[in-house]
Design an enzyme around this catalytic site. Structure first.
Site, PDB file in Angstrom:
ATOM      1  N   LYS A  34       0.819  -1.223   0.000  1.00 20.12           N
ATOM      2  CA  LYS A  34       0.000   0.000   0.000  1.00 20.12           C
ATOM      3  C   LYS A  34       0.850   1.270   0.000  1.00 20.12           C
ATOM      4  O   LYS A  34       0.534   2.240  -0.692  1.00 20.12           O
ATOM      5  CB  LYS A  34      -0.957  -0.025   1.202  1.00 20.12           C
ATOM      6  CG  LYS A  34      -1.971  -1.154   1.086  1.00 20.12           C
ATOM      7  CD  LYS A  34      -2.983  -1.143   2.201  1.00 20.12           C
ATOM      8  CE  LYS A  34      -3.711  -2.476   2.284  1.00 20.12           C
ATOM      9  NZ  LYS A  34      -4.386  -2.862   1.030  1.00 20.12           N
ATOM     10  N   ASP A  48      -5.564   2.633  -2.972  1.00 15.92           N
ATOM     11  CA  ASP A  48      -4.289   3.343  -2.865  1.00 15.92           C
ATOM     12  C   ASP A  48      -4.253   4.527  -3.834  1.00 15.92           C
ATOM     13  O   ASP A  48      -3.757   5.598  -3.503  1.00 15.92           O
ATOM     14  CB  ASP A  48      -3.113   2.401  -3.168  1.00 15.92           C
ATOM     15  CG  ASP A  48      -3.046   1.260  -2.158  1.00 15.92           C
ATOM     16  OD1 ASP A  48      -3.416   1.489  -0.993  1.00 15.92           O
ATOM     17  OD2 ASP A  48      -2.633   0.154  -2.546  1.00 15.92           O
TER      18      ASP A  48
HETATM   19  O1  RIB Z   1      -3.749  -2.177  -1.655  1.00 20.65           O
HETATM   20  C1  RIB Z   1      -3.235  -3.162  -2.519  1.00 20.65           C
HETATM   21  C2  RIB Z   1      -1.978  -3.737  -1.947  1.00 20.65           C
HETATM   22  O2  RIB Z   1      -2.283  -4.460  -0.775  1.00 20.65           O
HETATM   23  C3  RIB Z   1      -1.281  -4.728  -2.841  1.00 20.65           C
HETATM   24  O3  RIB Z   1      -0.383  -4.128  -3.738  1.00 20.65           O
HETATM   25  C4  RIB Z   1      -0.641  -5.710  -1.865  1.00 20.65           C
HETATM   26  O4  RIB Z   1       0.746  -5.671  -1.885  1.00 20.65           O
HETATM   27  C5  RIB Z   1      -1.212  -5.347  -0.497  1.00 20.65           C
HETATM   28  O5  RIB Z   1      -0.308  -4.634   0.253  1.00 20.65           O
END
Ligand code: RIB
Length: 305
Positions: A40, A252
């Site tokens: 994230k 994200d």
């Molecule tokens: O929010 C998505 C992310 O959550 C992915 O890229 C994975 O690595 C987890 O951390």
């Protein structure tokens, strides 16, 4: 100097595409596999950089092949990695991800080196944090390190945007240092300790968090957009309709869009709209980090194009 400093996790994502997610104990034949940079924190750092911000990333990678590759990828995106520590005792974090045709997914993370991010690591980056406009945190790193980063930022008047996933308990001091908390409706309820059934429930839970010291809450509602709540009231900010193929990383992208807009000093609601546009675009492409949108396409979507 960085506008946005991200303190968080960095993983290699191992992604299997499948017609449907297996239930417990079941084996399903998938049809595709790829690896991609993820985590994230790292996703949010890359998304913010693609939106044009100067970004520094603070985290830990293993001193292994995945770690070396991830560091190079972050550098290639223009992210400042001087505070990214290569850990010789733990491997790079890995996320096992399954994505079904509808876009739904499951994720299991083996944190590895991410779990060793320390208060000392944060102290070493204190000047960078103090010079930023926004510090971005998630919950894939140890709480003491996150709390230290939030305290340094808050004491210097730097806005702390805290995206509360994956959900777990956080200290009151972290809530008090948070300018904007970003969470989905379930996480907002969990953090407030309230049962959330509908939007009125989300608003109640957000108000409870604001009473406990959070500056404002943005509750993400998937394709429906987001609910922005601060001391002046609650506003619905509509989402953008897109064909979602893979929602991994969409949250994200949302958080990074919001953070960059706040760093650019846009009003709160406009920043949430920017988050909505980034999240929507990320959902239209496979993978987490590879799907992070660039400034021009976000501007096009925001202008109705
Ligand atoms: O929010 C998505 C992310 O959550 C992915 O890229 C994975 O690595 C987890 O951390």
């Amino acid at each position: 100097m960085a506008d946005v400093v991200v303190v968080g996790g960095c993983n290699m994502d191992l992604v299997v595409q499948t017609p449907r997610l297996p239930s417990a104990g079941e084996t399903v034949l998938g049809y595709g596999f790829f690896t991609a940079p993820g985590g994230k924190g790292s996703n949010q750092a890359v998304a913010a950089a693609r939106l044009g911000a100067q970004v520094a990333f603070l985290g830990r990678l293993g001193a292994d092949d995945f770690g070396v590759r991830l560091r190079k990828m972050l550098e290639a995106e223009g992210v400042d990695v001087q505070h990214l520590v290569m850990d010789t005792e733990q491997p790079t974090g890995v996320a096992l991800i399954t994505v079904e045709e509808s876009g739904e997914n499951t994720i299991v993370v083996a944190s590895g080196a991410n779990a060793r991010l320390s208060q000392e690591d944060v102290e070493a980056a204190a000047e960078t944090i103090r010079a930023a406009r926004v510090v971005l945190l998630q919950l894939e790193s140890p709480i003491p390190a996150l709390l230290r980063a939030a305290e340094i930022a808050a004491a210097a008047g730097v806005r702390v945007v805290f995206s509360a996933g994956p959900a777990r308990e956080v200290p009151e001091a972290l809530l008090r240092a948070t300018s904007v908390l970003v969470a989905n409706r379930r996480e907002v309820g969990q953090m407030a300790g309230l049962e959330v059934q509908d939007l009125a429930g989300v608003e109640r839970a957000a108000r409870r968090l604001i009473e406990r010291g959070v500056g404002a809450v943005v509750a993400t509602l998937g394709a429906k957009g987001a609910l922005a709540i601060d001391r002046t009231g609650a506003r619905s900010v509509l989402g953008f309709q897109v064909k979602a193929v893979d929602t991994v990383g969409a949250g994200d992208a949302f958080t990074a869009g919001l953070a960059v807009a706040l760093a650019d000093r846009l009003p709160f609601e406009e920043a949430v709209r920017m988050g909505n546009a980034c999240g929507a675009l990320a959902a239209t492409r496979p993978g987490a980090q590879p799907s992070m949108p660039r400034r021009a396409e976000v501007a096009l979507l925001l202008s109705g194009g």
